[in-house]
Design a protein around this motif. Structure first.
Motif, PDB file in Angstrom:
ATOM      1  N   THR A 156       0.834  -1.059  -0.152  1.00 35.35           N
ATOM      2  CA  THR A 156       0.004  -0.220   0.066  1.00 35.35           C
ATOM      3  C   THR A 156       0.931   1.035   0.082  1.00 35.35           C
ATOM      4  N   VAL A 157       2.124   1.174   0.507  1.00 34.27           N
ATOM      5  CA  VAL A 157       3.053   2.241   0.221  1.00 34.27           C
ATOM      6  C   VAL A 157       4.260   1.897  -0.538  1.00 34.27           C
ATOM      7  N   THR A 158       4.531   3.029  -1.307  1.00 31.11           N
ATOM      8  CA  THR A 158       5.833   2.622  -2.269  1.00 31.11           C
ATOM      9  C   THR A 158       6.819   2.467  -1.449  1.00 31.11           C
ATOM     10  N   PRO A 159       7.684   1.285  -1.721  1.00 34.40           N
ATOM     11  CA  PRO A 159       8.787   0.889  -0.919  1.00 34.40           C
ATOM     12  C   PRO A 159      10.177   2.078  -1.124  1.00 34.40           C
ATOM     13  N   PHE A 160      10.653   2.277   0.159  1.00 33.70           N
ATOM     14  CA  PHE A 160      11.898   3.097   0.119  1.00 33.70           C
ATOM     15  C   PHE A 160      11.472   4.623  -0.111  1.00 33.70           C
ATOM     16  N   THR A 161      10.386   4.968  -0.079  1.00 39.19           N
ATOM     17  CA  THR A 161       9.842   6.287   0.146  1.00 39.19           C
ATOM     18  C   THR A 161       9.888   6.792   1.674  1.00 39.19           C
ATOM     19  N   ALA A 162       9.791   8.004   1.996  1.00 42.47           N
ATOM     20  CA  ALA A 162       9.782   8.386   3.324  1.00 42.47           C
ATOM     21  C   ALA A 162       8.721   7.807   4.103  1.00 42.47           C
TER      22      ALA A 162
ATOM     23  N   PHE B  14       4.122   2.259  16.978  1.00 39.93           N
ATOM     24  CA  PHE B  14       4.996   3.031  17.712  1.00 39.93           C
ATOM     25  C   PHE B  14       4.770   4.580  17.627  1.00 39.93           C
ATOM     26  N   HIS B  15       3.606   5.128  17.231  1.00 40.90           N
ATOM     27  CA  HIS B  15       3.638   6.441  16.789  1.00 40.90           C
ATOM     28  C   HIS B  15       3.950   7.051  18.219  1.00 40.90           C
ATOM     29  N   PRO B  16       4.529   8.268  18.448  1.00 41.40           N
ATOM     30  CA  PRO B  16       5.184   9.113  17.129  1.00 41.40           C
ATOM     31  C   PRO B  16       6.487   9.132  16.696  1.00 41.40           C
ATOM     32  N   ALA B  17       6.970   7.759  16.889  1.00 34.33           N
ATOM     33  CA  ALA B  17       8.419   7.347  16.526  1.00 34.33           C
ATOM     34  C   ALA B  17       8.422   7.383  15.089  1.00 34.33           C
ATOM     35  N   THR B  18       9.622   7.494  14.345  1.00 38.62           N
ATOM     36  CA  THR B  18       9.697   7.353  13.073  1.00 38.62           C
ATOM     37  C   THR B  18      10.780   6.432  12.683  1.00 38.62           C
ATOM     38  N   GLY B  19      10.847   6.228  11.440  1.00 40.04           N
ATOM     39  CA  GLY B  19      11.658   5.237  10.890  1.00 40.04           C
ATOM     40  C   GLY B  19      11.286   3.826  11.528  1.00 40.04           C
TER      41      GLY B  19
END
Length: 167
Positions: free
Chosen positions: A38-44, A52-57
């Motif tokens: 559902t999300v393009t791989p390797f995009t932000a 685990f929101h609000p953690a990123t990455g």
């Protein structure tokens, strides 16, 4: 493929509602396959799964299963179900592993009988039962294909640059 279907036939009764093992890793992997579809791989956005929101990455903390993207994404697009996608990739891992094992043994022996046995041994090994909840381990069908291709390349004795030289 027929042997693989017989091997996992109970799973077909609950393709959209159950997984073949304990629910922990398979549900995580089903979520990862859904995210990849559902999300393009390797995009932000892909690197920032909603856990685990609000953690990123967050994607960097787990298996990405991006190598299964060409196999799993069309299945998700057809079924719309992360569980069915996981289960069908799980089912396909058996014959694809057997075919990969066949290819490797054939490259080494050039014998169909030995290749059939090698493919069956790799596709239906006890290791698969021990790792039944780990899709990333079960989908190792690319390894014997890569090794078989490497053996074929070494046996050929030519480099790619030698193919394009003029006489």
């Amino acid at each position: 493929v027929l042997l693989a279907v017989c091997y996992v036939h109970p799973l077909f009764d609950a393709l959209f509602t159950r997984v073949a093992s304990d629910p922990y890793d398979p549900l995580l992997n089903a979520t990862i396959l859904w995210w990849n579809a559902t999300v393009t791989p390797f995009t932000a956005a892909w690197w920032n799964q909603p856990q685990f929101h609000p953690a990123t990455g967050i994607t960097g903390f787990t298996e990405t299963l991006v190598g299964l993207w060409p196999l799993s994404t069309p299945i998700f697009w057809l079924t719309g179900s992360p569980l069915a996608t996981y289960n069908l990739v799980f089912v396909l891992s058996v014959p694809l592993s057997a075919l990969g094992g066949y290819f490797l043994v054939y490259q080494l022996t050039r014998r169909v009988d030995a290749s059939l046995l090698g493919g069956l041994a790799f596709g239906f090994s006890p290791y698969r039962t021990a790792e039944i909840g780990h899709l990333q381990s079960l989908c190792a069908f690319g390894l014997p294909v890569a090794l078989g291709a490497l053996h074929a390349h070494v046996a050929d004795g030519r480099r790619r640059s030698e193919e394009h030289t003029s006489e």
